[in-house]
Design an enzyme around this catalytic site. Structure first.
Site, mmCIF file in Angstrom:
data_model
loop_
_atom_site.group_PDB
_atom_site.id
_atom_site.type_symbol
_atom_site.label_atom_id
_atom_site.label_comp_id
_atom_site.label_asym_id
_atom_site.label_seq_id
_atom_site.Cartn_x
_atom_site.Cartn_y
_atom_site.Cartn_z
ATOM 1 N N GLY A 73 0.790 -1.229 0.000
ATOM 2 C CA GLY A 73 0.000 0.000 0.000
ATOM 3 C C GLY A 73 0.820 1.276 0.000
ATOM 4 N N CYS A 74 2.096 1.160 -0.316
ATOM 5 C CA CYS A 74 2.920 2.368 -0.407
ATOM 6 C C CYS A 74 3.324 2.576 -1.854
ATOM 7 C CB CYS A 74 4.195 2.237 0.411
ATOM 8 S SG CYS A 74 3.890 1.750 2.098
#
Lengths: 157, 410
Positions: free
Chosen positions: A54-55
């Protein structure tokens, strides 16, 4: 026995440090600086297993337990994100699993970094915190079973 | 004609209320137009007017409000028809956006006509929205996907495409202008070559429709898709164009109200085009307001906007080239006003954070085109994309902010 500062005392000292900055430039120059100074994570942990999902940038967090306390190390290919990793390590590393899980992390808002929490999809500070707390949770459950202090209880993401 | 009038940038800017916003204490510089464009006042007002004055469900109500809403909904369809030069108004299907348009074709056409061993061709430049729906239907039907390669600047390898084409090729789905790099593909040539093999072609016009003159008849594409929100219109509304005989041959995509002629528990007969593909109460408000967005573009003039955007692109390109270690990805012509770049030793995410602190909105990352980034051997880019209301001064502010960010990071 060695005395450890509490999470809230570390947070207080970070809030104090940040209060010295008058401009956004000074704040980010500081984050960039601590990002650059954070020791590189050993390559064996820079793998998919330790990567935070999720980065937009790559972020790796590795944790281990020693004498009932959880220690974190981490890295990122983006230097500001690495600075945020460094801040989170300063705050959360070296505490008991329960302290880590309970930490409200109010400093993020107080030093004006909460916008990094909102951008969940691209930024990953929220994902980073979630992973660090999850690691602590795993050590907490493990600690209730067998005491295997001092061993590198690698927890993966 | 509007093309002879000077381009009054200040007057255009005054139509976009959001441009007055301050971000982190600075005047907003909005360079993320390829993700979504800002909305002129006439679009914002039209939404409020619809809900304040004649909100009603369409096509079946026998009262004044329903008549007015239906008339405007269908008037918008006609405006879209002329916007892309479609032959028939029933060739214009309202969808949620480009993504739904592609999914509609992949599912409806794919389920009916795709067989085991068939091949679908896409390109390395595709947005995930023009990859994943085809992967899903290909997997279901036992078909396979072939990908047209590109060079380091995002130029399609047309020789490879020609070699890829065969009687097995049933469908080609290709992006008109790359969202990540801005490069424009030779869609007319691709369509002609594909048609020679009997394959159908869908063009993803999400990026092109706001910049280029679209004539689906001249292009001879079988399907064309675009989104309202990238052409100064509202989110949640998009268009699927399809040639009438193809749409007629395709089964419905979703079942429900609006798309039926007659329903019994034994059998349902389907409504005619375009309603066959518009199941349920559509996004009436945004479909109606799409007309206002197209009227804005037509009033300013697409070619005037394009000339202005080309100036911005040219200015930004030459200024960016002065920055040491900066590499423009896709520095070829023709392209739309999108500029994507990498900087040695600087992560795009760090740049985005520092630009945001200076009031500048750009996009960083893989731009929903991960396979493209893999082809180019990069993790992502920083992308600035320009619209009708952007200025040369804003480009200069951006360049200055970028230099400051690089200095802070290095």
């Amino acid at each position: 026995m060695e005395s450890h500062p509490t999470i809230s005392s570390v947070e207080r000292s970070i809030i104090e440090d940040f209060s010295l900055f008058d401009t956004w430039e000074q704040k980010y120059e500081y984050i960039i600086d601590i990002g650059k100074k954070l020791p590189e994570l050993n390559d064996q942990y820079k793998t998919e297993e330790f990567k935070i999902k999720g980065c937009q940038s790559s972020v790796w967090i590795h944790s281990f337990e020693k004498e009932g306390r959880v220690y974190f190390e981490g890295d990122s290919d983006a230097v500001i994100v690495k600075g945020l990793v460094s801040l989170m390590i300063q705050v959360l590393s070296g505490h008991t699993p329960q302290e880590i899980i309970d930490a409200p992390l109010e400093f993020i808002d107080k030093v004006g970094l909460s916008s990094h929490l909102a951008q969940t999809r691209s930024n990953g500070l929220r994902a980073m915190i979630k992973q660090m707390k999850m690691d602590a949770g795993v050590y907490l459950i493990k600690g209730r079973g067998i005491r295997d202090e001092g061993r590198d209880n690698t927890v993966n993401g | 004609m509007s093309s002879t009038l000077p381009y009054d940038i200040q007057s255009i800017r005054s139509e976009f209320p959001i441009l007055e916003r301050k971000v982190k204490g600075k005047t907003l510089v909005y360079f993320d137009n390829a993700a979504t464009s800002q909305k002129p006042k006439q679009v914002i007002d039209a939404i409020a007017h619809y809900y304040s004055y004649y909100n009603a469900n369409i096509h079946r109500g026998l009262h004044t409000l329903a008549d007015e809403a239906t008339a405007d909904f269908e008037a918008s369809r006609a405006v879209v028809q002329s916007f892309i030069q479609a032959k028939h108004h029933e060739e214009i299907i309202f969808t949620k956006g480009t993504t739904e348009s592609i999914n509609l074709v992949a599912n409806s056409w794919g389920n009916a006509f795709l067989n085991e061993g068939d091949e679908i061709i896409i390109s390395s430049l595709e947005h995930h929205a023009n990859i994943v729906p085809w992967q899903m239907i290909a997997e279901k039907k036992g078909a396979s996907i072939k990908v047209i390669p590109i060079d380091g600047n995002g130029k399609l390898d047309m020789n490879a495409f020609e070699k890829m084409l065969s009687k097995k090729t049933k469908f080609v789905s290709i992006v008109h202008a790359s969202n990540a790099l801005g490069v424009i593909n030779p869609v007319e040539e691709i369509i002609a070559l594909a048609h020679q093999q009997g394959a159908l072609v869908m063009v993803d016009g999400a990026q092109s429709s706001v910049h280029l003159d679209i004539d689906v008849q001249k292009m001879d594409c079988d399907f064309f898709a675009f989104s309202g929100h990238k052409i100064y219109g509202p989110t949640g509304i998009g268009i699927l164009y399809g040639k009438k005989h193809l749409l007629e041959s395709m089964p419905p995509y979703q079942g429900g109200g609006e798309m039926i002629k007659e329903v019994t528990f034994e059998k349902t007969t389907y409504n005619e085009l375009p309603f066959k593909f518009e199941a349920g109460t559509p996004n009436i408000a945004d479909a109606i307001v799409l007309k206002s967005a197209i009227e804005f573009i037509n009033r300013v003039g697409k070619s005037n906007i394009r000339k202005h955007e080309d100036l911005l692109l040219e200015h930004a390109t030459s200024k960016l080239k002065d920055i040491p270690g900066l590499h423009i990805i896709g520095d070829i012509q023709p392209k739309v006003s999108v500029i994507s770049f990498t900087i040695d030793g600087v992560h795009p995410q760090d740049l985005a954070i520092l630009l945001d602190n200076q009031g500048i909105a750009v996009r960083t990352g893989h731009h929903c085109a991960q396979p493209l980034m893999q082809c180019l051997g990069i993790v992502g880019t920083t992308r600035a994309s320009f619209a009708a209301y952007n200025t040369i001064e804003e480009v200069d502010i951006f360049i200055e902010a970028l230099n400051k960010a690089i200095k802070m990071l290095k």
